[in-house]
Design a protein around this motif. Structure first.
Motif, PDB file in Angstrom:
ATOM      1  N   LEU A 114       0.735  -1.129  -0.029  1.00  0.00           N
ATOM      2  CA  LEU A 114      -0.475   0.222  -0.467  1.00  0.00           C
ATOM      3  C   LEU A 114       0.873   1.230  -0.024  1.00  0.00           C
ATOM      4  CD1 LEU A 114      -3.110  -1.005   2.924  1.00  0.00           C
ATOM      5  CD2 LEU A 114      -2.484  -1.014   0.266  1.00  0.00           C
ATOM      6  N   GLU A 115       0.583   2.148  -0.293  1.00  0.00           N
ATOM      7  CA  GLU A 115       0.656   3.976  -0.295  1.00  0.00           C
ATOM      8  C   GLU A 115      -0.421   5.042  -0.302  1.00  0.00           C
ATOM      9  OE1 GLU A 115       1.501   5.467  -5.061  1.00  0.00           O
ATOM     10  OE2 GLU A 115       3.065   3.644  -4.367  1.00  0.00           O
ATOM     11  N   THR A 116       0.860   5.897   0.429  1.00  0.00           N
ATOM     12  CA  THR A 116      -0.081   7.205   0.541  1.00  0.00           C
ATOM     13  C   THR A 116      -0.825   7.026  -0.160  1.00  0.00           C
ATOM     14  OG1 THR A 116       1.174   8.783   0.576  1.00  0.00           O
ATOM     15  CG2 THR A 116       0.516   7.501   2.534  1.00  0.00           C
ATOM     16  N   CYS A 117      -2.444   7.827  -0.757  1.00  0.00           N
ATOM     17  CA  CYS A 117      -3.080   8.751  -2.129  1.00  0.00           C
ATOM     18  C   CYS A 117      -2.399   9.704  -2.727  1.00  0.00           C
ATOM     19  CB  CYS A 117      -4.569   8.850  -1.622  1.00  0.00           C
ATOM     20  SG  CYS A 117      -5.705   9.903  -2.909  1.00  0.00           S
ATOM     21  N   GLY A 174      -2.758  10.934   1.878  1.00  0.00           N
ATOM     22  CA  GLY A 174      -3.421  10.128   2.991  1.00  0.00           C
ATOM     23  C   GLY A 174      -3.761  10.763   4.056  1.00  0.00           C
ATOM     24  N   CYS A 179      -9.186   7.959  -3.081  1.00  0.00           N
ATOM     25  CA  CYS A 179      -8.979   6.582  -2.452  1.00  0.00           C
ATOM     26  C   CYS A 179     -10.053   6.113  -1.329  1.00  0.00           C
ATOM     27  CB  CYS A 179      -8.156   6.783  -1.346  1.00  0.00           C
ATOM     28  SG  CYS A 179      -7.870   8.198  -0.142  1.00  0.00           S
ATOM     29  N   SER A 191      -9.653   6.282   2.496  1.00  0.00           N
ATOM     30  CA  SER A 191      -9.131   5.501   3.456  1.00  0.00           C
ATOM     31  C   SER A 191      -7.639   6.332   3.797  1.00  0.00           C
ATOM     32  CB  SER A 191      -8.449   4.326   2.625  1.00  0.00           C
ATOM     33  OG  SER A 191      -8.474   4.310   1.424  1.00  0.00           O
ATOM     34  N   TRP A 246      -5.251   5.434   1.345  1.00  0.00           N
ATOM     35  CA  TRP A 246      -4.242   4.404   1.219  1.00  0.00           C
ATOM     36  C   TRP A 246      -4.373   3.845  -0.660  1.00  0.00           C
ATOM     37  CZ3 TRP A 246       0.014   3.631   3.482  1.00  0.00           C
ATOM     38  CH2 TRP A 246       0.061   4.011   4.911  1.00  0.00           C
ATOM     39  N   LEU A 291      -9.018  -3.954   2.332  1.00  0.00           N
ATOM     40  CA  LEU A 291      -8.414  -2.228   3.499  1.00  0.00           C
ATOM     41  C   LEU A 291      -7.724  -2.330   4.797  1.00  0.00           C
ATOM     42  CD1 LEU A 291      -7.376   0.657   2.488  1.00  0.00           C
ATOM     43  CD2 LEU A 291      -9.039   0.914   3.216  1.00  0.00           C
ATOM     44  N   GLN A 338      -5.575  -5.409   5.104  1.00  0.00           N
ATOM     45  CA  GLN A 338      -4.249  -4.951   4.803  1.00  0.00           C
ATOM     46  C   GLN A 338      -3.532  -3.739   5.685  1.00  0.00           C
ATOM     47  OE1 GLN A 338      -2.650  -6.075   2.629  1.00  0.00           O
ATOM     48  NE2 GLN A 338      -4.134  -8.339   2.273  1.00  0.00           N
ATOM     49  N   LEU A 339      -4.554  -3.767   6.209  1.00  0.00           N
ATOM     50  CA  LEU A 339      -3.734  -2.624   7.153  1.00  0.00           C
ATOM     51  C   LEU A 339      -3.473  -3.181   8.302  1.00  0.00           C
ATOM     52  CD1 LEU A 339      -5.987   1.434   6.631  1.00  0.00           C
ATOM     53  CD2 LEU A 339      -4.074   0.592   6.121  1.00  0.00           C
ATOM     54  N   LYS A 367       0.128  -4.463   7.700  1.00  0.00           N
ATOM     55  CA  LYS A 367       0.618  -2.935   8.059  1.00  0.00           C
ATOM     56  C   LYS A 367       0.744  -3.085   9.530  1.00  0.00           C
ATOM     57  CE  LYS A 367       1.372   0.310   5.698  1.00  0.00           C
ATOM     58  NZ  LYS A 367       2.271  -0.011   4.420  1.00  0.00           N
TER      59      LYS A 367
END
Length: 106
Positions: free
Chosen positions: A16-19, A24, A40, A43, A45, A59, A62-63, A66
């Motif tokens: 994942l990466e920030t929007c 983010g 996004c 979110s 992300w 999501l 996945q979070l 992380k």
């Protein structure tokens, strides 16, 4: 013989990466108030590289991955403090004092 995970039984880890639109923060500035980022789904992300949006249930998973990874890194950085010298003498009981208490020589 070492146990190995069977393919297909573990959840795939998605990078994942920030929007890039909301950076983010999950919201963008409107004229009068903040609006939920539509790129996004609020979110902050997106999928790394492809910029696709994950469904909310995926999501969350996945979070969680992380967060667990970040907690492991924090625990590794904190780790047990290695104490030596005079400080060790004060922290560890040597049972040399009166009644078997810690004697520090002070």
């Amino acid at each position: 013989m070492q146990k190995r995970p069977v393919p297909g039984f573990e959840r795939e880890r998605i990078e994942l990466e920030t929007c890039s639109i909301c950076k983010g923060k999950a919201v963008v500035n409107g004229v009068f108030f903040e609006l939920v980022c539509i790129y996004c789904n609020g979110s902050g992300w997106v999928v790394g590289g492809s910029k696709l949006v994950l469904s909310s249930d995926e999501l969350v998973t996945q979070l969680s991955f992380k967060l667990q990874e970040a907690q492991r890194e924090i625990a590794a950085l904190k780790g047990p403090a290695k104490v030596s010298g005079i400080q060790r003498q004060h922290n560890q009981s040597n049972r040399l004092g009166a009644g078997g208490t810690n004697y520090t020589g002070d």
